[in-house]
Design a protein around this motif. Structure first.
Motif, PDB file in Angstrom:
ATOM      1  N   SER A  97      91.555   3.460  91.042  1.00  0.00           N
ATOM      2  CA  SER A  97      90.404   2.692  91.529  1.00  0.00           C
ATOM      3  C   SER A  97      90.725   1.294  92.020  1.00  0.00           C
ATOM      4  O   SER A  97      89.832   0.612  92.528  1.00  0.00           O
ATOM      5  N   LYS A 100      89.583   0.657  95.471  1.00  0.00           N
ATOM      6  CA  LYS A 100      88.287   0.083  95.841  1.00  0.00           C
ATOM      7  C   LYS A 100      88.437  -1.349  96.355  1.00  0.00           C
ATOM      8  O   LYS A 100      87.704  -1.774  97.253  1.00  0.00           O
ATOM      9  N   HIS A 150      78.187   8.526  90.352  1.00  0.00           N
ATOM     10  CA  HIS A 150      79.613   8.733  90.114  1.00  0.00           C
ATOM     11  C   HIS A 150      79.807  10.207  89.756  1.00  0.00           C
ATOM     12  O   HIS A 150      78.860  10.991  89.769  1.00  0.00           O
ATOM     13  N   THR A 189      82.651   5.930  92.519  1.00  0.00           N
ATOM     14  CA  THR A 189      83.724   6.193  93.480  1.00  0.00           C
ATOM     15  C   THR A 189      83.154   6.827  94.742  1.00  0.00           C
ATOM     16  O   THR A 189      83.614   6.550  95.851  1.00  0.00           O
ATOM     17  N   TYR A 192      82.062   4.371  97.253  1.00  0.00           N
ATOM     18  CA  TYR A 192      83.164   3.787  98.017  1.00  0.00           C
ATOM     19  C   TYR A 192      83.698   4.750  99.074  1.00  0.00           C
ATOM     20  O   TYR A 192      84.240   4.314 100.100  1.00  0.00           O
ATOM     21  N   ARG A 258      88.641  11.471  96.965  1.00  0.00           N
ATOM     22  CA  ARG A 258      88.176  10.136  96.577  1.00  0.00           C
ATOM     23  C   ARG A 258      88.961   9.090  97.364  1.00  0.00           C
ATOM     24  O   ARG A 258      89.349   8.057  96.825  1.00  0.00           O
ATOM     25  N   GLY A 261      87.874   5.451  97.262  1.00  0.00           N
ATOM     26  CA  GLY A 261      87.542   4.962  95.930  1.00  0.00           C
ATOM     27  C   GLY A 261      88.669   5.126  94.945  1.00  0.00           C
ATOM     28  O   GLY A 261      88.624   4.561  93.852  1.00  0.00           O
ATOM     29  N   GLY A 658      88.844   6.469  88.510  1.00  0.00           N
ATOM     30  CA  GLY A 658      88.860   6.498  89.967  1.00  0.00           C
ATOM     31  C   GLY A 658      89.839   7.449  90.527  1.00  0.00           C
ATOM     32  O   GLY A 658      90.002   7.550  91.720  1.00  0.00           O
TER      33      GLY A 658
END
Length: 658
Positions: A97, A100, A150, A189, A192, A258, A261, A658
């Protein structure tokens, strides 16, 4: 003017707050290559990392530190256990994460160029995302205030197939919002990923290409990239997880799901370069950095301890800007102190290492900035004393950190307003007679008194105290307080007011002054000289030091909190099969800290495994509000959608999922 300020505070600071531009110091801006730390500092840093690693199994760990033009990087253990390949500063790890923060920089660059807008509907740039009952903005997504959920279960977080941007968005496109935008901090996440898609739409480039050209390249992050198992180099770490006392390979996760994120990889050298670029304003200008580092707030005026892409909060007088990450194969941490020109980067190929990385980062800060003195919370016996001390501690940590951030970094302070009225309010807030009527309710009021909806009371008064101390004793004096603590900060202000002198309206009530001086005297008497620079669980023979601890803390209303250290000693003894000694240390912990829930819980588990300890009332179970060392939480990213806004050193707005 005051009405306008209140409106701005209650609207989550939806516009950049004005402050005079401050250039970076010439030495920091001009240096091209950082020098090594002095040998004695390098030895101290190496020793503290090794001491921490000696307390439990680990695979590979890389650590990097920058401070005022000096640099230290080192690797420990193995990046590949099977082939016995060492971890080095060059080893790359999944960033999880911390990605991010990279995404947030990309978004703010595009905002700066006029290609994105912070306060319009985010679907303007991601039209493929379905319309929801409420609209949310780019700013709200950056601050986890957009309500986008999330991961809502293991299956949502366990993707094993490569996905493009459309596929990554499809995973959550039909999920309902978890909260009305602006009302709650909902770590996400997936939110993002929407920002990553917005970067692609606004820039006309793929997310990974944009990062390489505009973030990684300019920052000097030579080995940073999107994490794709097909393109990893030989320096990338193999991931592991603890299982039944052994380290086993991590299960496979394709992080393209992801991508914005939690989908990048980098080395600690890359992370240091990123942190340095942020502090030197190479990626975004000072005004933008200020916006990113300023905590967002809910519609009701509650700070979230998260800015735009970074967790941001005070810790023992330091203004912290941080992010953490955790996912299969990795645990990572980035900590920056803008006012002190410090960057700390830590990465491991072992999952679930957040606590150890926090402890390492804390010890590094103690070594660099606090003369190596160990941070300890205060344990107070009387509930009213505990509330008064909490107020003094919060004046210190909020006041000093915001003052330094605003004068040595890119920050800005709340409008001072009527300081006479503010000092009167603080004295009333900590009035013993009022507190005694309902200590639990009083504690809640104290813990809310820094919030925008309360007029940022403790920030304003504490910052005024810091400014007075600086004017009276000189700027170097302020460097002492993170190590000396809140009581020294308070009593020195009282002394400064005698020298200046301060006008009567800018002094605290006589009873509060008396409390502060009394606490300081007791605190000094309760110190154990042998433990000023070492924790009890770090000495070779803690049993030999126990009589000194017992003597120093006997019959005192206030003493250092040794719970964590004593519980860790007990845990190590338990692992070695020394059950009687383990039980003795836990019984000592409860006797020394009778209101400590962690001590009581640890003892209950040893005496009767599987039993639960009754919860103490909030006013009698002190929470480590200001002197704690936690820049990130253990379970952030896994928290329920609806929860109270985080408090200092409680659970921080930085991700472990994340």
């Amino acid at each position: 003017m005051r009405a306008l300020l209140a409106a701005l505070l209650l609207l989550c600071f939806t516009a950049p707050l004005p402050a005079p531009a401050r250039a970076r110091p010439a030495a920091a801006a001009a240096r091209e290559k950082d020098a090594p730390f002095p040998p004695e500092v390098q030895r101290a840093l190496d020793a503290l990392v090794r001491a921490e690693l000696a307390k439990g199994p680990y695979a590979g760990l890389s650590v990097g530190v920058l401070h005022g033009g000096m640099r230290w990087v080192r690797g420990y253990g193995l990046r590949d256990l099977a082939h016995k390949l060492p971890a080095t500063p060059r080893t790359t790890y999944r960033m999880a994460s911390i990605t991010k923060s990279f995404t947030a920089v990309a978004v703010m660059q595009l905002v700066q160029e006029g290609k994105l807008e912070l306060d319009t509907d985010a679907r303007t740039w991601v039209p493929q995302y379905p319309e929801k009952p409420w609209t949310f903005t780019v700013r709200q997504l950056l601050g986890h205030l957009g309500g986008v959920p999330h991961y809502d279960g293991p299956e949502a977080a366990e993707n094993t197939q490569p996905l493009d941007t459309a596929g990554a968005l499809a995973l959550f496109a039909d999920k309902p919002l978890a909260a009305e935008p602006g009302t709650q901090f909902v770590y996400t996440t997936w939110g993002y990923n929407l920002l990553g898609a917005a970067v692609e739409k606004a820039s006309g480039q793929g997310y990974g290409r944009y990062l390489k050209a505009h973030v990684f390249g300019p920052a000097g992050m030579r080995h940073a990239a999107l994490d794709d198992p097909r393109t990893r180099d030989k320096q990338h770490a193999v991931g592991y997880r603890p299982h039944r006392g052994q380290l086993v390979p991590s299960h496979f996760l394709d992080v393209s799901s992801r991508f914005a994120g939690g989908g990048t990889r980098a080395s600690v050298e890359d992370l240091l370069a990123f942190g340095q670029a942020i502090l030197q304003h190479k990626l975004v200008p000072l005004e933008t950095a200020r916006m990113m580092q300023f905590s967002q707030s809910t519609r009701e005026g509650q700070l979230t301890d998260y800015g735009l892409g970074f967790a941001t909060y005070p810790l023992r007088g330091h203004y912290m800007v941080a992010h953490a990450g955790g996912q299969p194969e990795t645990t990572s941490l980035l900590v920056m102190l803008p006012a002190e020109d410090v960057v700390i980067a830590i990465a491991s190929n072992l999952e679930g290492e957040a606590k150890r990385q926090r402890r390492i980062s804390t010890r590094i800060l103690e070594t660099l900035l606090e003369d190596g003195l160990v941070r300890r919370d205060a344990h107070l016996v009387d509930p009213v004393d505990a509330v008064v001390h909490e107020g003094l501690a919060r004046l210190f940590t909020y006041g000093l950190s915001y003052h330094l951030w605003a004068t040595r970094g890119p920050g800005v302070l709340p409008e001072p307003g009527d300081m006479s009225e503010a000092f009167t309010r603080v004295s009333a807030l900590l009035d013993r007679a009022t507190l005694a009527q309902d200590p639990e309710a009083a504690l809640r009021r104290v813990r809310e008194a820094h919030q925008p909806r309360e007029g940022s009371l403790l920030i304003r008064v504490g910052a005024h105290m810091a400014l007075t101390l600086e004017k009276t004793f000189g700027p170097d004096k302020l460097r002492e307080y993170p190590q000396r603590g809140p009581l020294a900060f308070f009593t020195d202000y009282l002394s400064a007011c005698e020298q200046v002198p301060c006008p009567a309206p800018l002094r605290f009530s006589e009873p509060l002054q008396k409390d502060g001086r009394h606490f300081d005297e007791v605190w000094q008497r309760a110190q154990v000289s042998e433990l000023r620079r070492v924790r009890l669980d770090e000495v070779k023979d803690p049993e030999a030091l126990w009589p000194a601890v017992e003597l120093a803390t006997a019959n005192t209303s206030l003493h250092p909190d040794y719970v964590d250290e004593m519980v860790r000693i007990a845990g190590l003894l338990g692992k070695r099969g020394r059950k009687e000694e383990q039980l003795r240390w836990l019984e000592r912990a409860v006797a020394l800290h009778p209101r400590s829930a962690p001590a009581r819980e640890a003892l209950a588990k040893v005496k009767a495994p599987g039993t639960e300890t009754p919860e103490l009332p909030a006013a009698t179970a002190p929470r480590r509000a200001t002197d704690g060392s936690s820049p990130v939480p253990d379970d952030a990213g896994l928290l329920p959608a609806a929860r109270p806004a985080p408090q200092p050193s409680q659970e921080r707005a930085a991700d472990q999922g994340g």
